[in-house]
Scaffold this motif. Structure first.
Motif, PDB file in Angstrom:
ATOM      1  N   ASN A  70      19.924   6.970   5.824  1.00 26.77           N
ATOM      2  CA  ASN A  70      18.767   6.172   6.235  1.00 26.77           C
ATOM      3  C   ASN A  70      17.668   7.041   6.815  1.00 26.77           C
ATOM      4  OD1 ASN A  70      17.252   3.903   6.643  1.00 26.77           O
ATOM      5  ND2 ASN A  70      18.360   3.218   8.464  1.00 26.77           N
ATOM      6  N   THR A  71      18.051   8.019   7.638  1.00 25.09           N
ATOM      7  CA  THR A  71      17.046   8.833   8.345  1.00 25.09           C
ATOM      8  C   THR A  71      16.698  10.121   7.612  1.00 25.09           C
ATOM      9  OG1 THR A  71      18.717  10.025   9.616  1.00 25.09           O
ATOM     10  CG2 THR A  71      17.888   7.972  10.561  1.00 25.09           C
TER      11      THR A  71
ATOM     12  N   LEU B 165       0.853  -1.188   0.000  1.00 23.99           N
ATOM     13  CA  LEU B 165       0.000   0.000   0.000  1.00 23.99           C
ATOM     14  C   LEU B 165       0.893   1.244   0.000  1.00 23.99           C
ATOM     15  CD1 LEU B 165      -2.708  -1.121   2.605  1.00 23.99           C
ATOM     16  CD2 LEU B 165      -2.796  -1.289   0.113  1.00 23.99           C
ATOM     17  N   ARG B 166       1.487   1.521  -1.148  1.00 21.85           N
ATOM     18  CA  ARG B 166       2.494   2.572  -1.258  1.00 21.85           C
ATOM     19  C   ARG B 166       1.920   3.963  -1.045  1.00 21.85           C
ATOM     20  NH1 ARG B 166       6.977  -0.530  -0.893  1.00 21.85           N
ATOM     21  NH2 ARG B 166       7.064  -2.118  -2.507  1.00 21.85           N
ATOM     22  N   LYS B 167       0.621   4.130  -1.281  1.00 22.73           N
ATOM     23  CA  LYS B 167       0.026   5.470  -1.197  1.00 22.73           C
ATOM     24  C   LYS B 167      -0.731   5.705   0.105  1.00 22.73           C
ATOM     25  CE  LYS B 167      -0.488   6.117  -6.196  1.00 22.73           C
ATOM     26  NZ  LYS B 167      -1.437   6.422  -7.297  1.00 22.73           N
TER      27      LYS B 167
ATOM     28  N   GLN C 232      12.472  -3.678  12.392  1.00 22.43           N
ATOM     29  CA  GLN C 232      12.563  -3.952  10.958  1.00 22.43           C
ATOM     30  C   GLN C 232      11.342  -3.432  10.204  1.00 22.43           C
ATOM     31  OE1 GLN C 232      13.236  -8.172  10.660  1.00 22.43           O
ATOM     32  NE2 GLN C 232      15.443  -7.960  11.021  1.00 22.43           N
ATOM     33  N   ARG C 233      10.231  -3.304  10.913  1.00 20.49           N
ATOM     34  CA  ARG C 233       9.010  -2.857  10.260  1.00 20.49           C
ATOM     35  C   ARG C 233       8.877  -1.331  10.237  1.00 20.49           C
ATOM     36  NH1 ARG C 233       4.641  -7.647  11.883  1.00 20.49           N
ATOM     37  NH2 ARG C 233       5.805  -9.268  10.767  1.00 20.49           N
ATOM     38  N   LEU C 234       9.918  -0.652  10.716  1.00 28.57           N
ATOM     39  CA  LEU C 234       9.948   0.807  10.625  1.00 28.57           C
ATOM     40  C   LEU C 234      10.691   1.277   9.378  1.00 28.57           C
ATOM     41  CD1 LEU C 234      10.751   1.756  14.338  1.00 28.57           C
ATOM     42  CD2 LEU C 234       8.523   1.662  13.223  1.00 28.57           C
ATOM     43  N   GLU C 235      11.169   0.296   8.566  1.00 27.68           N
ATOM     44  CA  GLU C 235      11.902   0.656   7.358  1.00 27.68           C
ATOM     45  C   GLU C 235      10.993   1.391   6.379  1.00 27.68           C
ATOM     46  OE1 GLU C 235      15.080   0.302   6.821  1.00 27.68           O
ATOM     47  OE2 GLU C 235      15.529  -0.833   8.639  1.00 27.68           O
ATOM     48  N   ALA C 236      11.494   2.439   5.795  1.00 31.21           N
ATOM     49  CA  ALA C 236      10.817   3.178   4.715  1.00 31.21           C
ATOM     50  C   ALA C 236       9.489   3.787   5.133  1.00 31.21           C
ATOM     51  CB  ALA C 236      10.608   2.269   3.496  1.00 31.21           C
ATOM     52  N   VAL C 237       9.313   4.089   6.435  1.00 33.16           N
ATOM     53  CA  VAL C 237       8.108   4.806   6.861  1.00 33.16           C
ATOM     54  C   VAL C 237       8.530   6.133   7.511  1.00 33.16           C
ATOM     55  CG1 VAL C 237       6.568   2.838   7.089  1.00 33.16           C
ATOM     56  CG2 VAL C 237       8.024   3.459   9.023  1.00 33.16           C
ATOM     57  N   GLY C 238       9.540   6.751   6.917  1.00 35.06           N
ATOM     58  CA  GLY C 238      10.125   7.965   7.492  1.00 35.06           C
ATOM     59  C   GLY C 238       9.210   9.166   7.492  1.00 35.06           C
ATOM     60  N   HIS C 239       8.065   9.106   6.772  1.00 36.06           N
ATOM     61  CA  HIS C 239       7.135  10.234   6.761  1.00 36.06           C
ATOM     62  C   HIS C 239       6.125  10.165   7.910  1.00 36.06           C
ATOM     63  CE1 HIS C 239       8.541  10.619   2.551  1.00 36.06           C
ATOM     64  NE2 HIS C 239       8.338  11.900   2.784  1.00 36.06           N
ATOM     65  N   LEU C 240       6.201   9.123   8.734  1.00 29.75           N
ATOM     66  CA  LEU C 240       5.239   8.951   9.817  1.00 29.75           C
ATOM     67  C   LEU C 240       5.289  10.131  10.783  1.00 29.75           C
ATOM     68  CD1 LEU C 240       3.206   6.703  10.607  1.00 29.75           C
ATOM     69  CD2 LEU C 240       4.886   5.916  12.271  1.00 29.75           C
ATOM     70  N   LYS C 241       4.125  10.751  11.024  1.00 33.75           N
ATOM     71  CA  LYS C 241       4.030  11.895  11.927  1.00 33.75           C
ATOM     72  C   LYS C 241       3.323  11.547  13.234  1.00 33.75           C
ATOM     73  CE  LYS C 241       3.991  15.545   8.409  1.00 33.75           C
ATOM     74  NZ  LYS C 241       3.235  16.705   7.862  1.00 33.75           N
TER      75      LYS C 241
ATOM     76  N   GLU D 124       0.785  -8.507  17.250  1.00 36.36           N
ATOM     77  CA  GLU D 124       2.111  -8.051  16.826  1.00 36.36           C
ATOM     78  C   GLU D 124       2.012  -6.748  16.047  1.00 36.36           C
ATOM     79  OE1 GLU D 124       3.911 -11.028  14.397  1.00 36.36           O
ATOM     80  OE2 GLU D 124       2.461 -10.804  12.764  1.00 36.36           O
ATOM     81  N   PHE D 125       3.133  -6.041  16.010  1.00 38.91           N
ATOM     82  CA  PHE D 125       3.214  -4.780  15.276  1.00 38.91           C
ATOM     83  C   PHE D 125       3.003  -5.082  13.796  1.00 38.91           C
ATOM     84  CE2 PHE D 125       5.258  -1.010  13.489  1.00 38.91           C
ATOM     85  CZ  PHE D 125       4.876  -0.017  14.386  1.00 38.91           C
ATOM     86  N   PRO D 126       2.128  -4.339  13.111  1.00 40.23           N
ATOM     87  CA  PRO D 126       1.829  -4.655  11.708  1.00 40.23           C
ATOM     88  C   PRO D 126       3.041  -4.451  10.804  1.00 40.23           C
ATOM     89  CG  PRO D 126       0.812  -2.569  12.340  1.00 40.23           C
ATOM     90  CD  PRO D 126       1.341  -3.176  13.590  1.00 40.23           C
ATOM     91  N   ASP D 127       3.096  -5.228   9.742  1.00 38.04           N
ATOM     92  CA  ASP D 127       4.185  -5.115   8.778  1.00 38.04           C
ATOM     93  C   ASP D 127       3.854  -3.985   7.810  1.00 38.04           C
ATOM     94  OD1 ASP D 127       6.210  -5.347   7.000  1.00 38.04           O
ATOM     95  OD2 ASP D 127       5.941  -7.484   6.587  1.00 38.04           O
ATOM     96  N   ILE D 128       4.356  -2.787   8.124  1.00 42.67           N
ATOM     97  CA  ILE D 128       4.082  -1.606   7.302  1.00 42.67           C
ATOM     98  C   ILE D 128       5.325  -1.192   6.516  1.00 42.67           C
ATOM     99  CG2 ILE D 128       2.234  -0.663   8.734  1.00 42.67           C
ATOM    100  CD1 ILE D 128       4.390   1.109  10.088  1.00 42.67           C
TER     101      ILE D 128
END
Length: 600
Positions: free
Chosen positions: A398-399, A242-244, A283-292, A257-261
């Protein structure tokens, strides 16, 4: 003295069919024929007026009148120029049945039936092939007729607060859907065909009894909002496709468990409160750097992973009522964190009185420890990296963050600037240092969207800041010695927020008025003497304006015409009017008060 007779028939009087038909008066019919829109909302209808189904057909009486008008008078209605009925609003009535004659409205594109007493829909509903929007919320529907799934042009479907317990797999036929609201129903499972809704942007399934999501939910690649809160979810499929997706709500379920996002690169809001999640999987925090916004209140979390530093845009982090005992110092380095909620845990490394004081006090305490022990981002993530003050360039890649906050720096190391430019970082945090100027080498970091310079010794900004930082969206230069801004600031066409508070401005810099994208302008605690309304009118998107604690002697009433402002602060100035009692009211009332002062 004569008494007026009470009309007892008007109270609790049963609505008749004739009364329902009378709501469709000649003038209403003529208006509907002219515009193609008919609004009979909140008319107390218990049945649909008969004329609706053939509203564009002329009756014998109308034809007779038409001939008379042709002979003697100008036409009141040119029947050959009629608009077919395209919008029908029958909401907030007491309708229990919709006739099969609805199929006569072949051009209907919007049908609003919410807040009625409908228990079923006619099969003829499937004949409305032009229908784009249908609102059936707040009725008593238990199911949808098979023919409903033939509405292949339907874009918006609202079924909130009904009694629907199942959906057919044919729902996948509604491939044009962009919004679907099935909240507050009795759904226990979802059909596999849901994955065919590849244009769906908003899916609301909250307050049902759903135990799992079908695997093909990840085929809905256009999805931006997914709400499955207040259900009975145990497990989730990987959601990385769900890229968008921007907002995910899974609060009040049974998740273990923490969802695989990982991969949800557009995600800004994730709600996971009231579940049974024991840990935040790094590991599931990868590529979710826009999370506010990440809320995990009332779970079973024991540890805050240091990889949380990757969420550099995080503004709200709620971990209240978990099993956490230690707050890692990396939390204090998160540059955008505004709310860190940790109450209801047994924290060992920070005193309870500090915790009770809230976010600002907690972060100040952590940052003092970091500053006093010369800990920086690199050391927190790579303890073996030594004592260099330069952040690790691989961490920066990365960050997308370059943080040198709280280092008491008078100059910025050239190595850090070169590495930051190579890493294409988005956020530079140089707050709480002793910088008196910005080096020219910094202008090479052209990818910056967020620049934090608060609490330094800056007396001016270089001209290149507007010429090179074209992508800048947030600029915080509060608590410096500034009294002017470079004219190039007006070139920042993406700048949304600027904080100039606690400086030495005597007037708003003229370049500010050229930043037409500006949404938030914070200029409190300066020396500003006047409000220039004609120039402020250029900032059409401005929603937040803080001019408190300045030297403003007069508030022009014309300020009240800037109704796009949603948050206005004027307290702490030397004007007499408006009085404090007015300033205590909400912004809309302040603006209304000012408008009333404008000479008529």
């Amino acid at each position: 003295m004569s008494r007026k007779r009470a009309n007892h028939l008007a109270v609790f009087k049963r609505r008749t069919k004739d009364e329902d038909n009378d709501e469709l008066s000649r003038s209403v019919i003529l208006g509907a024929r002219k515009t193609g829109r008919l609004n009979l909302s909140s008319k107390g209808l218990s049945t649909v007026p008969d004329r609706i189904w053939n509203i564009n057909e002329l009756t014998e009486e109308e034809l007779r009148d038409l001939h008379i008008e042709l002979d003697y008078e100008p036409l009141e209605e040119r029947w050959w120029e009629q608009e077919p009925l395209k919008m029908l609003d029958l909401s907030f009535n007491s309708l229990t049945v919709i006739s099969d004659k609805v199929q006569c409205l072949t051009e209907l594109s919007t049908l609003d039936l919410h807040n009625n007493l409908l228990e079923e829909l006619p099969s003829a509903i499937g004949s409305l092939r032009e229908l784009r929007v249908i609102n059936l919320s707040d009725n008593k529907l238990q199911s949808l007729p098979t023919q409903f799934y033939m509405l292949e042009e339907l874009c918006e479907l609202y079924l909130k607060s009904n009694h629907i317990s199942a959906l057919e797999a044919e729902i996948g036929n509604l491939v044009m859907l962009t919004r679907m609201d099935l909240s507050y129903n009795s759904l226990s499972e979802l059909p596999v065909g849901l994955g065919y809704l590849v244009r769906l942007e908003t899916l609301n399934l909250c307050h049902n009894m759903i135990k799992e999501l079908p695997p093909d939910v990840t085929s809905m690649r256009s999805l931006k909002t997914l709400d499955v809160s207040f259900n009975q979810l145990d497990t989730l499929p990987p959601l990385g496709e769900l890229r968008k997706v921007e907002r995910i709500m899974f609060q009040s379920n049974n998740l273990q468990e923490f969802p695989d996002i990982s991969g949800c690169s557009a995600l800004t809001v994730l709600h996971l409160d009231n579940n049974n999640i024991p840990e935040i999987d790094p590991q599931r925090l990868e590529a979710v750097g826009h999370l506010k916004k990440l809320t995990m209140q009332s779970n079973k979390i024991e540890v805050i992973p240091e990889e949380i530093i990757k969420l550099i845009n995080l503004e709200v982090f709620d971990l209240s009522h978990n099993n956490i005992s230690l707050i890692p110092y990396c939390v204090g380095i998160l540059p955008n964190l505004k709310q860190f909620i940790i109450e209801g845990n047994d924290i060992k490394n920070i005193r309870g009185d500090i915790i009770r004081c809230g976010t600002s006090r907690i972060l100040t305490h952590i940052r003092q420890i970091v500053d006093n022990t010369s800990i920086n981002t690199r050391e927190l993530l790579h303890p073996s990296a030594g004592n260099s003050i330069c952040p690790d360039k691989y961490v920066m890649k990365n960050t997308k963050l370059c943080s040198l906050a709280g280092q008491n720096l008078q100059e910025i190391p050239e190595e850090a600037l070169e590495d930051a430019a190579e890493a294409s970082i988005a956020t530079i945090d140089l707050s709480r240092n002793k910088l008196s100027e910005l080096p020219d080498k910094m202008s090479a970091i052209v990818t910056v969207t967020d620049l934090k310079l608060t609490s330094n010794h800056l007396a001016s900004l270089p001209e290149w800041i507007g010429e090179k930082f074209k992508c800048l969206q947030v600029l915080d230069i509060s608590k410096n010695h500034l009294h002017s801004l470079p004219s190039s600031i007006g070139c920042l066409k993406y700048l949304r927020d600027i904080d100039l508070s606690f400086n030495r401005f005597t007037e708003l810099p003229e370049a500010i008025y050229d930043v037409v994208s500006l949404e938030s302008l914070i200029v409190n605690d300066n020396l500003i003497m006047k409000i220039d309304v004609p120039l402020l009118e250029k900032l059409r998107r401005l929603a937040v304006l803080n001019l408190s604690n300045n030297n403003i002697a007069h508030v022009p009433p014309e300020l009240g015409n800037l109704q796009h402002i949603r948050n206005l602060s004027l307290s702490g100035n030397c004007f007499k009017y408006p009085r404090q009692a007015i300033l205590m009211k909400d912004t809309e009332e302040i603006l209304s008060y000012l408008r009333n002062l404008i000479p008529q």
